[in-house]
Design an enzyme around this catalytic site. Structure first.
Site, PDB file in Angstrom:
ATOM      1  N   ARG A 105       0.843  -1.199   0.000  1.00  0.00           N
ATOM      2  CA  ARG A 105       0.000   0.000   0.000  1.00  0.00           C
ATOM      3  C   ARG A 105       0.868   1.234   0.000  1.00  0.00           C
ATOM      4  O   ARG A 105       1.744   1.366   0.858  1.00  0.00           O
ATOM      5  CB  ARG A 105      -0.826   0.047   1.294  1.00  0.00           C
ATOM      6  CG  ARG A 105      -2.063  -0.716   1.250  1.00  0.00           C
ATOM      7  CD  ARG A 105      -3.076  -0.312   2.271  1.00  0.00           C
ATOM      8  NE  ARG A 105      -2.609   0.091   3.588  1.00  0.00           N
ATOM      9  CZ  ARG A 105      -3.418   0.452   4.555  1.00  0.00           C
ATOM     10  NH1 ARG A 105      -4.712   0.489   4.350  1.00  0.00           N
ATOM     11  NH2 ARG A 105      -2.965   0.802   5.734  1.00  0.00           N
ATOM     12  N   THR A 109      -1.377   7.478  -0.509  1.00  0.00           N
ATOM     13  CA  THR A 109      -2.676   7.323  -1.194  1.00  0.00           C
ATOM     14  C   THR A 109      -3.461   6.114  -0.690  1.00  0.00           C
ATOM     15  O   THR A 109      -4.661   6.007  -0.931  1.00  0.00           O
ATOM     16  CB  THR A 109      -2.459   7.111  -2.706  1.00  0.00           C
ATOM     17  OG1 THR A 109      -1.751   5.857  -2.883  1.00  0.00           O
ATOM     18  CG2 THR A 109      -1.627   8.243  -3.307  1.00  0.00           C
ATOM     19  N   ASP A 201       0.378  -3.129  12.298  1.00  0.00           N
ATOM     20  CA  ASP A 201       0.880  -3.466  10.963  1.00  0.00           C
ATOM     21  C   ASP A 201       1.298  -4.934  10.968  1.00  0.00           C
ATOM     22  O   ASP A 201       2.308  -5.313  11.577  1.00  0.00           O
ATOM     23  CB  ASP A 201       2.066  -2.557  10.609  1.00  0.00           C
ATOM     24  CG  ASP A 201       2.515  -2.768   9.164  1.00  0.00           C
ATOM     25  OD1 ASP A 201       2.768  -3.935   8.780  1.00  0.00           O
ATOM     26  OD2 ASP A 201       2.607  -1.784   8.424  1.00  0.00           O
ATOM     27  N   ASP A 204       4.906  -5.796   9.626  1.00  0.00           N
ATOM     28  CA  ASP A 204       5.969  -5.385  10.556  1.00  0.00           C
ATOM     29  C   ASP A 204       6.008  -6.289  11.784  1.00  0.00           C
ATOM     30  O   ASP A 204       7.088  -6.669  12.253  1.00  0.00           O
ATOM     31  CB  ASP A 204       5.756  -3.927  10.998  1.00  0.00           C
ATOM     32  CG  ASP A 204       6.178  -2.948   9.914  1.00  0.00           C
ATOM     33  OD1 ASP A 204       6.845  -3.384   8.951  1.00  0.00           O
ATOM     34  OD2 ASP A 204       5.839  -1.756  10.031  1.00  0.00           O
TER      35      ASP A 204
HETATM   36  C1  PRP Z   1      -0.929  -4.639   4.384  1.00  0.00           C
HETATM   37  C2  PRP Z   1      -1.695  -5.934   4.487  1.00  0.00           C
HETATM   38  C3  PRP Z   1      -2.501  -5.923   3.205  1.00  0.00           C
HETATM   39  C4  PRP Z   1      -2.807  -4.464   3.014  1.00  0.00           C
HETATM   40  C5  PRP Z   1      -4.226  -4.213   3.437  1.00  0.00           C
HETATM   41  O1  PRP Z   1       0.169  -4.784   3.571  1.00  0.00           O
HETATM   42  O2  PRP Z   1      -0.888  -7.052   4.633  1.00  0.00           O
HETATM   43  O3  PRP Z   1      -1.807  -6.460   2.101  1.00  0.00           O
HETATM   44  O4  PRP Z   1      -1.893  -3.746   3.860  1.00  0.00           O
HETATM   45  O5  PRP Z   1      -4.593  -2.915   3.204  1.00  0.00           O
HETATM   46  P1  PRP Z   1      -5.706  -2.515   2.148  1.00  0.00           P
HETATM   47  O6  PRP Z   1      -6.864  -3.414   2.380  1.00  0.00           O
HETATM   48  O7  PRP Z   1      -6.017  -1.081   2.504  1.00  0.00           O
HETATM   49  O8  PRP Z   1      -5.152  -2.634   0.757  1.00  0.00           O
HETATM   50  P2  PRP Z   1       1.225  -3.598   3.339  1.00  0.00           P
HETATM   51  O9  PRP Z   1       0.734  -2.673   2.271  1.00  0.00           O
HETATM   52  O10 PRP Z   1       1.534  -2.969   4.656  1.00  0.00           O
HETATM   53  O11 PRP Z   1       2.460  -4.325   2.710  1.00  0.00           O
HETATM   54  P3  PRP Z   1       3.548  -5.267   3.394  1.00  0.00           P
HETATM   55  O12 PRP Z   1       2.831  -6.537   3.802  1.00  0.00           O
HETATM   56  O13 PRP Z   1       4.523  -5.498   2.295  1.00  0.00           O
HETATM   57  O14 PRP Z   1       4.124  -4.540   4.567  1.00  0.00           O
HETATM   58  N1  URA Z   2      -2.407  -3.242   7.017  1.00  0.00           N
HETATM   59  C1  URA Z   2      -2.015  -3.676   8.243  1.00  0.00           C
HETATM   60  O1  URA Z   2      -1.027  -4.407   8.373  1.00  0.00           O
HETATM   61  N2  URA Z   2      -2.728  -3.255   9.313  1.00  0.00           N
HETATM   62  C2  URA Z   2      -3.801  -2.450   9.203  1.00  0.00           C
HETATM   63  O2  URA Z   2      -4.416  -2.122  10.234  1.00  0.00           O
HETATM   64  C3  URA Z   2      -4.183  -2.025   7.923  1.00  0.00           C
HETATM   65  C4  URA Z   2      -3.479  -2.451   6.844  1.00  0.00           C
END
Ligand code: PRP
Ligand code: URA
Length: 210
Positions: A105, A109, A201, A204
């Protein structure tokens, strides 16, 4: 409230989810809990898989048996956090194929940015389980479903641990044919796109990054 959503209320899932939400849960335990919850969720989300008759030779005689019909299932974690759900499900379904969809994400945005796509073949005949612990705005999940459908996937289920109403609604609007299984439907999204109460998160916390 949402016809596409099944919340899995099994006591063990809910017990483990509460531990997962706890801010003091360490990375190692967080990882183990995500795997355990995923195993239990997969058990429930496969309860209606079609069976076909087969025969089996016991040490004594041949008898009738059953096997899951069709091509081997495919697990598709959305990188990164979806990776945390794979091992727990593979324990239950060792023959499952595993593909990957890379999305993150954009912090400003909140729109998903696509960077990787590799899935098992025979898309038309396979049942896909897309995995991501978090369904927030739904942008990532909607894009993952669209990418799978574009290459021919017709049977897709989405497994997440925590879902926001906004994400479920977006999935319903764009992919009403995809059943969503979640351990919890949380209250809302924060102004910065985090699920409330949520668990923070997920990527993380799984990988010890910040
Ligand atoms: C997180 C999560 C989803 C997304 C959800 O990933 O694991 O993939 O956000 O958010 P959304 O429904 O608003 O799209 P992130 O973008 O943090 O990526 P990462 O797992 O690589 O840290
Ligand atoms: N992605 C995450 O990992 N946590 C949230 O709360 C939303 C998006």
């Amino acid at each position: 409230m949402f016809p596409n959503l099944t919340v899995l209320a099994h006591p063990l899932i809910q017990h483990k989810l509460t531990k997962l939400r706890n801010r003091t849960t360490a990375t190692r335990d967080f990882k183990a809990l995500v795997n355990e919850i995923s195993t239990l969720m997969a058990y429930e989300a496969t309860a209606d898989l079609p069976l076909e008759p087969t025969t089996v030779e016991t040490p004594l005689e041949t008898t009738a048996g059953m096997r899951v019909a069709g091509k081997k299932l495919a697990l598709i974690p959305i990188l990164r956090a979806g990776l945390g759900m794979v091992d727990g499900i593979v324990q239950l379904i060792p023959s499952a194929r595993v593909g990957h969809i890379g999305l993150y994400r954009d912090h400003d945005t909140l729109e998903p940015v696509h960077y990787y796509f590799k899935i098992p073949g025979d898309e038309e005949d396979r049942l896909f389980f897309v995995l991501d612990p978090m369904l927030a705005t739904g942008g990532s999940a909607v894009q993952a479903m669209s990418a799978l459908k574009q290459v021919g996937a017709r049977r897709i289920r989405f497994l997440c641990i925590v879902a926001a109403p906004e994400g479920i609604k977006r999935m319903l609007d764009h992919h009403p044919d995809v059943r969503v299984f979640a351990a919890a439907l949380d209250r809302e999204l924060s102004s910065s796109g985090y699920i409330l109460p949520g668990l923070g998160d997920a990527g993380d916390r799984l990988f010890g990054t910040r």
